[in-house]
Design a protein around this motif. Structure first.
Motif, mmCIF file in Angstrom:
data_model
loop_
_atom_site.group_PDB
_atom_site.id
_atom_site.type_symbol
_atom_site.label_atom_id
_atom_site.label_comp_id
_atom_site.label_asym_id
_atom_site.label_seq_id
_atom_site.Cartn_x
_atom_site.Cartn_y
_atom_site.Cartn_z
ATOM 1 N N THR A 160 10.439 16.375 1.986
ATOM 2 C CA THR A 160 10.579 15.362 0.571
ATOM 3 C C THR A 160 10.047 13.561 1.018
ATOM 4 N N VAL A 161 9.586 13.454 -0.152
ATOM 5 C CA VAL A 161 8.481 12.073 -0.730
ATOM 6 C C VAL A 161 10.034 11.184 -0.591
ATOM 7 N N GLY A 162 9.494 9.590 0.301
ATOM 8 C CA GLY A 162 10.222 8.787 -0.049
ATOM 9 C C GLY A 162 10.264 7.948 -0.367
ATOM 10 N N VAL A 163 10.542 6.909 0.095
ATOM 11 C CA VAL A 163 10.047 5.204 -0.436
ATOM 12 C C VAL A 163 8.801 4.875 -0.146
ATOM 13 N N ARG A 164 7.707 4.441 -0.573
ATOM 14 C CA ARG A 164 6.375 3.965 -0.364
ATOM 15 C C ARG A 164 5.695 3.182 -0.375
ATOM 16 N N MET A 165 4.979 2.389 0.173
ATOM 17 C CA MET A 165 4.253 1.199 -0.518
ATOM 18 C C MET A 165 3.069 1.345 -0.388
ATOM 19 N N GLN A 166 2.599 2.247 -1.875
ATOM 20 C CA GLN A 166 1.223 3.304 -1.712
ATOM 21 C C GLN A 166 0.019 1.898 -2.512
ATOM 22 N N PHE A 167 -1.432 1.237 -1.197
ATOM 23 C CA PHE A 167 -1.757 0.294 -1.560
ATOM 24 C C PHE A 167 -3.062 0.966 -2.581
ATOM 25 N N LEU A 168 -3.684 0.550 -3.344
ATOM 26 C CA LEU A 168 -4.293 1.784 -3.956
ATOM 27 C C LEU A 168 -5.666 0.534 -3.608
ATOM 28 N N ASP A 169 -7.240 0.738 -3.903
ATOM 29 C CA ASP A 169 -8.267 0.128 -3.904
ATOM 30 C C ASP A 169 -8.866 0.553 -4.830
ATOM 31 N N ASP A 170 -9.389 -0.915 -5.282
ATOM 32 C CA ASP A 170 -10.435 -0.913 -6.670
ATOM 33 C C ASP A 170 -11.842 -0.352 -6.558
ATOM 34 N N PRO A 171 -12.371 0.801 -7.471
ATOM 35 C CA PRO A 171 -13.305 1.817 -6.758
ATOM 36 C C PRO A 171 -14.378 0.649 -7.306
ATOM 37 N N ARG A 172 -14.972 -0.573 -7.750
ATOM 38 C CA ARG A 172 -15.845 -1.426 -8.108
ATOM 39 C C ARG A 172 -15.664 -2.197 -7.612
ATOM 40 N N GLY A 173 -14.539 -1.933 -6.156
ATOM 41 C CA GLY A 173 -14.364 -3.319 -5.212
ATOM 42 C C GLY A 173 -13.550 -4.727 -5.582
ATOM 43 N N GLY A 174 -12.768 -4.318 -6.154
ATOM 44 C CA GLY A 174 -11.800 -5.373 -6.964
ATOM 45 C C GLY A 174 -10.746 -5.804 -5.680
ATOM 46 N N GLN A 175 -9.510 -6.557 -5.973
ATOM 47 C CA GLN A 175 -8.882 -6.873 -4.668
ATOM 48 C C GLN A 175 -8.054 -5.493 -5.155
ATOM 49 N N ARG A 176 -7.620 -5.255 -4.385
ATOM 50 C CA ARG A 176 -6.576 -4.220 -3.150
ATOM 51 C C ARG A 176 -5.051 -4.977 -3.870
ATOM 52 N N ARG A 177 -4.741 -4.035 -4.569
ATOM 53 C CA ARG A 177 -2.925 -4.372 -4.833
ATOM 54 C C ARG A 177 -2.373 -2.825 -4.475
ATOM 55 N N TRP A 178 -0.907 -2.982 -4.227
ATOM 56 C CA TRP A 178 -0.063 -2.614 -4.226
ATOM 57 C C TRP A 178 0.939 -2.073 -4.995
ATOM 58 N N ARG A 179 2.154 -1.198 -4.700
ATOM 59 C CA ARG A 179 3.133 -0.392 -5.154
ATOM 60 C C ARG A 179 4.132 0.127 -4.789
ATOM 61 N N LEU A 180 5.550 -0.566 -4.628
ATOM 62 C CA LEU A 180 6.533 0.091 -4.120
ATOM 63 C C LEU A 180 7.285 1.282 -4.930
ATOM 64 N N LEU A 181 6.856 2.526 -4.446
ATOM 65 C CA LEU A 181 7.281 3.634 -5.539
ATOM 66 C C LEU A 181 8.648 4.045 -4.743
ATOM 67 N N SER A 182 9.602 5.071 -5.559
ATOM 68 C CA SER A 182 10.959 5.349 -4.682
ATOM 69 C C SER A 182 10.380 6.585 -4.715
ATOM 70 N N GLY A 183 11.256 7.760 -4.327
ATOM 71 C CA GLY A 183 10.975 8.825 -3.889
ATOM 72 C C GLY A 183 10.468 9.722 -5.370
ATOM 73 N N ASN A 184 10.762 9.433 -6.914
ATOM 74 C CA ASN A 184 10.582 10.372 -7.424
ATOM 75 C C ASN A 184 9.405 9.453 -8.212
ATOM 76 N N ASN A 185 8.838 8.838 -7.933
ATOM 77 C CA ASN A 185 7.299 8.475 -8.589
ATOM 78 C C ASN A 185 7.790 7.148 -9.037
ATOM 79 N N ARG A 186 9.329 6.434 -9.565
ATOM 80 C CA ARG A 186 8.789 5.545 -9.993
ATOM 81 C C ARG A 186 8.803 4.119 -9.676
ATOM 82 N N PRO A 187 7.852 3.356 -10.028
ATOM 83 C CA PRO A 187 7.013 2.106 -9.016
ATOM 84 C C PRO A 187 8.604 1.442 -9.571
ATOM 85 N N LEU A 188 8.867 0.359 -7.984
ATOM 86 C CA LEU A 188 9.982 -0.534 -8.350
ATOM 87 C C LEU A 188 9.712 -1.552 -8.072
#
Length: 121
Positions: free
Chosen positions: A2-30
């Motif tokens: 089971t995948v729970g709530v997670r804060m996913q950090f997204l690295d920009d492959p072009r070297g831009g600013q890192r961003r994040w999103r909080l995803l629910s257990g069913n992958n919906r962004p919160l």
């Protein structure tokens, strides 16, 4: 597994600013945000502190849709990933976020092109 709530950090492959999103257990962004210079664990801790100490700003756009944002001087900036037809729905979404962020685990990924567009890159 089971995948729970997670804060996913997204690295920009072009070297831009890192961003994040909080995803629910069913992958919906919160929630979504920008990650400054803090490491991921510290960013998650800062977001948790912000949630405990600040109130959301609910705003309405020109089309009448509602959204919430949360920020503090020198702290993280957090916003909802969508819009809502009613103010109460935006407030409920914020409440769901506040509960979920306390349970979040950390993950990372490379930022896919659709996410780059969604985040305004």
């Amino acid at each position: 597994m089971t995948v729970g709530v997670r804060m996913q950090f997204l690295d920009d492959p072009r070297g831009g600013q890192r961003r994040w999103r909080l995803l629910s257990g069913n992958n919906r962004p919160l929630a979504m945000g920008r990650s400054g210079t803090r490491p991921p664990r510290e960013e998650l801790a800062a977001v948790r502190r912000l949630v405990r100490e600040a109130e959301p700003r609910l705003s309405r756009d020109s089309a009448g849709r509602w959204r919430w944002e949360l920020s503090a001087a020198g702290g993280p900036e957090v916003r909802c990933p969508g819009v809502f037809a009613r103010r109460i729905d935006a407030h409920r979404a914020f409440h769901r976020f506040t509960q979920a962020v306390e349970q979040a685990e950390l993950t990372s990924a490379q930022m896919p092109v659709p996410i780059q567009r969604e985040l305004g890159r």
